[in-house]
Write a protein that holds these residues in place. Structure first.
Motif: not given
Length: 358
Positions: A249-252, A310-318, A343-358
């Motif tokens: 969540x530190x990236x858009x 079409x796309x919409x950026x979801x700002x990291x601050x939110x 017609x809306x055929x599909x929708x998804x959110x693309x995000x940056x993955x973080x390295x998971x730690x224990x």
């Protein structure tokens, strides 16, 4: 030298004691904890960078007026030795100790240069312990190897076999850089389920063509989606997704919508208006303000039924980290459906993955 061609008289020693040449200007006392310096000469033990512990001296040798190696000193390299320590308890048995001076050892975090000289084998009293020096003697050879600054031990000098042909690199360092570059740029996708209700909570039905703001399911062959009539102020549908644990969540993040228009009217450069609201743990479910907005525009005069993105950026601050949900409302932007339905055929959110730690 060449390989043997006859039996050889083997020379060997148990290695319990060994003579070391003494450094010029130094005096070694019997019973001293001793080290070799960077030149390989024997010096009194101490908390000095670059020294390597080699054992306990068996004799006094005074080379204060001599040159390097004029005298040799016998050093015992095995055994348990009584050593002074600033403070110890029975609980310190098994702990590593490091040189303070040529008769004193210290626990971890009490010395500066951490010259390892053994392990506490037994507790005597609060200021004395029995130290097993053999682990330090064995490590000394490893320490010398590690201290080699030639680069022969760096990751870039270690080749990899890669039997699975997973990388084009030939050494460990390059492979690690390749792996981490991939991990740090990896993308994840949150699939947005096809909405089943309007933003007013009314269940969607099959689409009906009409001069109305309502929308419905488009169930034509190969065109499953949600279809809006060409109305000036179309209604919105609602849905919800969960933020995944690996979302950075530190990236858009970016919302994507695949859509198609029923016609090719140039003036109908349709956009989608998106409402986005966080449901955060510990906060009221309706506490958040929308951080959505309008997507990019579709091409109005594209051939009818052409799938467009079409796309919409979801700002990291939110963005809010897992566990959290994001509630979405989606509708064609008011005034962008003049003639054509969409017609809306599909929708998804693309995000940056973080390295998971224990």
């Amino acid at each position: 030298m060449t390989a043997l061609s006859a039996d050889k008289n083997i020379q060997r020693t148990e290695g319990v004691t060994h003579p070391f040449p003494v450094d010029d200007g130094d005096k070694i006392y019997a019973g001293a904890l001793v080290c070799v310096n960077a030149d390989g000469y024997l010096v009194p033990g101490g908390d000095t960078a670059g020294l390597i512990f080699v054992g306990v001296s068996e004799e006094q040798k005074d080379n204060t007026s001599g040159d390097d190696g004029d005298l040799t000193c016998s050093v015992r390299r095995r055994g348990l030795f009584r050593c002074a320590i600033a403070a110890a308890t029975q609980a310190n048995v098994g702990d590593n100790v490091f040189l303070v001076d040529d008769q004193t050892v210290g626990l971890a975090a009490t010395t500066t240069n951490d010259i390892f000289c053994g392990i506490i084998a037994a507790f005597i009293d609060t200021t004395h312990v029995w130290v097993d020096i053999e682990p330090a003697i064995r490590q000394a050879d490893v320490a010398t190897h590690i201290a080699d600054a030639s680069g022969a031990h760096s990751a870039s000098a270690i080749s990899i076999l890669d039997e699975g042909t997973h990388t084009e690199t030939g050494d460990v360092e390059a492979a690690l850089q390749e792996i981490y570059a991939s991990l740090l740029t990896a993308k994840g996708v949150i699939q947005i389920p096809m909405p089943v209700i309007t933003d007013a909570g009314v269940a969607l039905a099959a689409f009906t063509s009409a001069d109305a703001a309502t929308m419905g399911y488009c169930v034509t062959a190969k065109g499953l989606g949600i279809r809006w009539n060409n109305h000036a102020t179309p209604g919105a549908v609602g849905t919800k997704v969960i933020m995944p644990p690996d979302a950075d969540v530190t990236a858009n993040a970016v919302l994507h919508i695949l859509a198609a228009k029923t016609g090719a009217t140039a003036g109908d450069a349709t956009k989608f208006t998106v409402g986005a609201y966080n449901n955060d743990v510990g906060a009221a479910y309706d506490a958040d303000d929308t951080f959505g907005g309008d997507t990019s525009a579709m091409t109005g005069d594209a051939t009818a039924k052409t799938v467009q993105e079409v796309t919409l950026t979801l700002a990291l601050a939110n963005l809010t980290a897992y566990p959290a949900a994001v509630e979405l409302t989606i509708k064609p932007k008011d005034g962008t459906l003049g003639v054509d339905d969409v017609i809306m055929l599909a929708a998804w959110i693309e995000y940056k993955k973080k390295l998971l730690t224990a």
